[in-house]
Design a protein around this motif. Structure first.
Motif, mmCIF file in Angstrom:
data_model
loop_
_atom_site.group_PDB
_atom_site.id
_atom_site.type_symbol
_atom_site.label_atom_id
_atom_site.label_comp_id
_atom_site.label_asym_id
_atom_site.label_seq_id
_atom_site.Cartn_x
_atom_site.Cartn_y
_atom_site.Cartn_z
ATOM 1 N N GLN B 150 -16.666 53.770 -10.732
ATOM 2 C CA GLN B 150 -16.272 54.174 -9.739
ATOM 3 C C GLN B 150 -14.938 53.646 -9.395
ATOM 4 O O GLN B 150 -14.064 54.654 -8.887
ATOM 5 N N ARG B 153 -12.090 55.398 -10.790
ATOM 6 C CA ARG B 153 -11.743 56.788 -10.380
ATOM 7 C C ARG B 153 -11.212 56.585 -9.022
ATOM 8 O O ARG B 153 -11.379 57.556 -8.161
ATOM 9 N N GLY B 154 -10.658 55.364 -8.407
ATOM 10 C CA GLY B 154 -9.952 55.312 -7.300
ATOM 11 C C GLY B 154 -11.008 54.993 -6.189
ATOM 12 O O GLY B 154 -10.415 54.928 -4.905
ATOM 13 N N TRP B 155 -12.195 54.653 -6.492
ATOM 14 C CA TRP B 155 -13.088 54.566 -5.268
ATOM 15 C C TRP B 155 -13.081 52.890 -4.666
ATOM 16 O O TRP B 155 -12.890 52.030 -5.468
ATOM 17 N N PRO B 171 -22.222 56.853 -3.719
ATOM 18 C CA PRO B 171 -22.293 57.281 -4.956
ATOM 19 C C PRO B 171 -22.693 56.072 -5.928
ATOM 20 O O PRO B 171 -23.296 56.393 -7.094
ATOM 21 N N ALA B 175 -25.927 56.785 -8.494
ATOM 22 C CA ALA B 175 -25.759 56.478 -9.817
ATOM 23 C C ALA B 175 -26.895 55.370 -10.662
ATOM 24 O O ALA B 175 -27.385 55.691 -11.365
ATOM 25 N N ILE B 178 -30.218 56.816 -10.474
ATOM 26 C CA ILE B 178 -30.525 57.751 -11.593
ATOM 27 C C ILE B 178 -30.451 57.078 -12.785
ATOM 28 O O ILE B 178 -31.407 57.286 -13.827
ATOM 29 N N LEU C 93 -22.226 59.262 -13.165
ATOM 30 C CA LEU C 93 -22.695 60.497 -12.579
ATOM 31 C C LEU C 93 -23.546 60.263 -11.361
ATOM 32 O O LEU C 93 -24.604 59.612 -11.319
ATOM 33 N N GLU C 101 -18.729 66.249 -8.438
ATOM 34 C CA GLU C 101 -18.291 65.114 -9.394
ATOM 35 C C GLU C 101 -16.897 64.970 -9.578
ATOM 36 O O GLU C 101 -16.318 63.942 -9.574
ATOM 37 N N ILE C 102 -16.253 65.905 -10.178
ATOM 38 C CA ILE C 102 -14.832 66.165 -10.670
ATOM 39 C C ILE C 102 -14.119 65.596 -9.327
ATOM 40 O O ILE C 102 -12.937 64.798 -9.199
ATOM 41 N N PHE C 104 -14.416 63.851 -6.718
ATOM 42 C CA PHE C 104 -14.910 62.575 -6.329
ATOM 43 C C PHE C 104 -13.537 61.829 -6.468
ATOM 44 O O PHE C 104 -12.906 61.304 -5.441
ATOM 45 N N GLY C 105 -13.119 61.624 -7.796
ATOM 46 C CA GLY C 105 -11.760 61.047 -8.271
ATOM 47 C C GLY C 105 -10.668 61.755 -7.211
ATOM 48 O O GLY C 105 -9.849 60.985 -6.968
ATOM 49 N N SER C 152 -13.796 64.862 -15.357
ATOM 50 C CA SER C 152 -13.308 64.223 -14.113
ATOM 51 C C SER C 152 -12.189 63.216 -14.337
ATOM 52 O O SER C 152 -11.107 63.271 -13.405
ATOM 53 N N LEU C 156 -7.566 63.955 -13.108
ATOM 54 C CA LEU C 156 -6.557 62.815 -12.551
ATOM 55 C C LEU C 156 -5.487 63.069 -13.388
ATOM 56 O O LEU C 156 -4.369 62.528 -12.470
#
Lengths: 290, 236, 281
Positions: B150, B153-155, B171, B175, B178, C93, C101-102, C104-105, C152, C156
């Motif tokens: 995460q 992805r910039g989190w 998030p 995850a 899951i 995910l 989901e996509i 989010f980034g 995803s 970016l």
């Protein structure tokens, strides 16, 4: 030749995620048979239903997962619909792709013993079976180790030993090498070869590792969208380049070379190994030059 | 096993702070003899000190009884007896924790489960506990990977308010849940593949037999238990 | 250096437990190139990759991305420059729809709403996910879940993309689709770093391959020439694709030993045959 696995017109749909939904069947009228001691490789694109088919062989489908099931699957005379999964596990051993989630104890010996313990065998017999299975897979030296410490290849050998401890008649392998590195893959492929050649084990092997298939397969079947679209000997099935591509698969490189060679020169080659190809190409070159 | 139960009895039936202290010292001695490094002992203390300190501080505030009174300020009264009681309770909690710690450290997972099952726990429960223990490190690693993924992805969960921070973790936690569910799905299939039949009788590769060491431990436990009961009634 | 996308200068890394994962690795990945990272599990591939976006910091040495040292920039900041795809799609995910989901980034990196929509559209189409935009990713099949994580990352559009085994578990058809999308990105100037165990793939798609073994960089070069180096391959416990192995075995009759696909070998073989043979067929 005795038929040990017989799948007849198997159609199966998973139980719906939403109550009203009517999910499409994952398997549609699959018929397949497996002779004792043979190794059948099942190929197919992702999502074709290969894992579903594997689970249908040991009774997990339909007993554990429910869903709509029609047709029949019989293993060594046992009908999967009418037999409890616990009893089917004597006949069918199933090994999955991910070592981590199928090795759930803290020692290799305990792991391999788990199956026999469930059969309520006396402890000396359990110990015997454990040692036997470990020896067959060449991992007796790993007996007291924790599965967590082992390499991927070793872990899958443990999984194979654990399945063997139940003395099954058929081994079903669902992409056992997919998560492994090259050394691990080699180790497991050797183990499979050994099980087939030395133990005469009947094997149904699902894989995407196409280059390894010609060495080990006696027969090859292709499953696409829940249907068997092609079945036969490896040299025949794996040279159908155009069909394979259409189905999202590729031919093994050496067989592909043979097919192209045949196209070019009208020959009838079907090299299953690098050795065979080498011999043939050397010979041809010598003839032409000499 | 029996050792732990006897210890529990001893500790719960008694009110002497010195006993608690003595017990703690004894368990530390046992752990050190077994070669457990101080760092691991420290691991448990790090988790226990906050609880213990809280008990020690709050007890006298809520149960001020007896003489002599040490502090009297506005409505707060701290008396020596209640301070001692607080100390006893805190030490008792610590001692109990260490008793369990000794058990967990000295027993391998399989034996632990077998012991519990022998005492009447259904095998399925024992298996669940064993599996949970075995997969804890994996889930920890999974959580680490998830936070890494995460972040990539910039989190960045560093936020101004605690509430926003908690929300930012959703998030990652989803995850993880899951992933845990998928794991349990795979495990079910693996267990089924090994012929696991809940409720059916099972045998064991290494049956739990009482050995000399076990008889000794049992004897010690009985002595402890007897002492505990005696002390209690002698007091009165 | 102006055209280096990634630069590692004498980097060493050891994990908290003491495991030495990388020892004195120096390498350079050119902008717009496709580099494959190969080696056994534990050889240091993932460690090397994680040094490039700040997930791990080297105890020794320096890492530069697009000319600037990584320093102590956070992973979140680095995400703008270096995208990282993890091996297991199920380790990220979480959303209730593929769209979320996509996005989010995209939200994390602060793209404007209109921008987000456009990137979302492009990513969905590139990976064949249009039909699944409102589905929860978690219930899709493995292949589709993999495509969602790729989409995803794709949305970016980071200059450098590091992918940890993106095609493992996919059939050849899907894998080819993924590889073609990555090739398209490469042609637009992006740099691709690809960790894989599949040598055939390396042979067909990579410009360069870095071979790792026990934390050390054993070799660095063009796939064809690296596969021909049997000493390196053996030391790293790797095997070239079967066609390359065949070519190597036929080198004594004059076949170049760096053939990496069926076409190349066939052509070389035909070229070696005496002329008369060729005219006859």
């Amino acid at each position: 030749m005795t038929t040990i696995v017989s799948i007849n017109d198997l159609t199966y749909a998973y139980p719906p995620v939403e109550p009203e939904a009517d999910p499409a069947p994952v398997l549609q009228g699959v018929s397949l048979s497996l002779e004792r001691g043979a190794c059948l490789v099942l190929l197919g694109p992702t999502g074709a239903g290969k894992s579903t088919l594997c689970l249908s062989l040991n009774g997990t489908i339909p007993h554990l997962l429910g869903g709509t099931f029609s047709g029949s699957v019989s293993i060594a005379g046992l009908d999967t619909l009418g037999t409890k999964p616990g009893e089917l596990s004597h006949a069918v051993g199933l090994v999955f792709q991910d070592p981590e989630s199928q090795l759930f104890t803290m020692s290799v010996a305990d792991e391999v013993a788990f199956g026999p313990e469930g059969l309520a065998l006396p402890s000396h017999e359990i110990e015997e079976r454990v040692q036997e299975s470990l020896a067959t897979l060449g991992i007796a030296h790993l007996c007291e180790r924790s599965p967590l410490e082992l390499s991927g290849g070793e872990q899958q050998r443990v999984a194979l030993a654990a399945a063997l401890a139940l003395r099954p008649q058929v081994l079903v392998l669902d992409e056992p090498t997919a998560s492994l590195d090259p050394l691990g893959k080699r180790s497991v492929l050797e183990a499979i070869k050994q099980l087939r050649d030395q133990m005469g084990m009947t094997i149904l092997w699902v894989t995407q590792d196409i280059d390894a298939v010609p060495h080990l397969a006696d027969r090859v079947a292709v499953l696409v969208d829940g249907r068997i679209v092609l079945e036969g000997v490896p040299s025949h099935v794996l040279q159908q380049r155009n069909s394979l591509e259409r189905w999202g698969l590729r031919a093994p490189q050496i067989l592909d070379l043979a097919a192209r060679f045949n196209e070019h020169w009208g020959t009838n080659y079907a090299w299953l190994t690098v050795d065979k190809a080498q011999q043939a190409l050397e010979q041809r070159m010598t003839e032409r030059r000499g | 096993m029996a050792f732990v139960f006897a210890s529990f009895a001893l500790l719960l039936l008694n009110d002497q702070p010195l006993l608690m202290l003595g017990y703690l010292l004894a368990t530390h001695a046992v752990l050190r003899t077994a070669g457990i490094p101080w760092s691991r002992i420290g691991w448990l203390w790090r988790r226990m000190w906050a609880v213990s300190l809280t008990i020690l501080l709050l007890w006298p505030l809520f149960y001020a009884v007896g003489e002599p009174v040490l502090i009297e300020w506005w409505r707060i009264r701290v008396t020596l007896p209640s301070l001692l009681e607080g100390l006893t309770s805190a030490l008792r909690v610590d001692a109990l924790a260490f008793a369990v710690f000794v058990l967990l450290v000295s027993t391998d997972q399989t034996r632990l489960v077998q012991g519990l099952v022998k005492l009447g726990l259904p095998f399925e429960w024992g298996l669940s506990i064993a599996i949970a223990l075995r997969y804890l490190p994996l889930l920890d690693g999974t959580y680490q990977t998830i936070t890494d993924a995460q972040r990539a992805r910039g989190w960045s969960p560093e936020r101004s308010t605690l509430f926003e921070r908690a929300r930012a973790y959703v998030p990652t936690l989803v995850a993880l849940v899951i992933a845990a569910l998928r794991l349990s799905d795979s495990l079910t299939r693996a267990l089924a593949a090994r012929g696991f039949r809940p409720g059916h009788p099972r045998t064991s590769r290494r049956p739990l037999h009482m050995q000399r060491g076990d008889w000794f431990a049992l004897a010690v436990s009985v002595v402890l238990l007897a002492t505990a009961i005696l002390l209690r009634y002698v007091e009165l | 250096m102006a055209d280096a996308a990634l630069e590692l200068l004498n980097c060493s890394y050891h994990y908290p437990g003491g495991v030495r994962a990388l020892e004195g690795v120096t390498c350079l990945v050119e902008r717009g190139s496709w580099t494959a990272l190969v080696g056994q599990n534990g050889s240091g591939k993932s460690t090397l990759a994680k040094l490039c976006n700040g997930l791990l910091r080297p105890q020794e040495g320096q890492v530069r991305v697009m000319g600037d040292p990584v320093g102590d920039r956070s992973v979140g900041d680095m995400a703008r420059h270096v995208g990282y795809l993890f091996q297991n799609p199920d380790h990220q995910l979480f959303a209730s729809t593929v769209r979320d989901e996509i996005k989010f980034g995209l939200r994390n990196l602060g793209f404007a709403p209109a921008d987000r929509e456009e990137r979302l559209r492009e990513a969905l189409t590139a990976f064949g996910l249009d039909a699944y935009v409102d589905h929860p990713p978690a219930v899709l099949g493995f292949g589709l879940r993999r495509q969602v994580t790729l989409a995803s990352l794709f949305a970016l559009r980071p200059p450098v993309l590091i992918l940890d085994e993106p095609t493992t578990g996919l059939d050849w058809g899907r894998a080819t689709l993924v590889l073609e999308r990555l090739r398209a990105l490469q042609l637009r100037g992006h740099t691709i770093v690809f960790i894989t165990h599949q040598m055939a793939l390396v042979a067909d798609w990579a410009d360069r391959v870095l071979v790792l073994h026990r934390g050390q960089l054993l070799a660095d070069g063009h796939p064809g020439s690296i596969f021909a180096r049997t000493d390196v391959m053996e030391q790293a416990s790797l095997a070239p694709p079967p066609i390359t192995e065949l070519a190597q075995r036929l080198s004594h009759i004059g076949l170049p030993s760096d053939a990496t696909n069926v076409d190349a070998l066939l052509r070389s073989y035909i070229a070696l045959l005496p002329q008369a043979e060729e005219e006859a067929s």
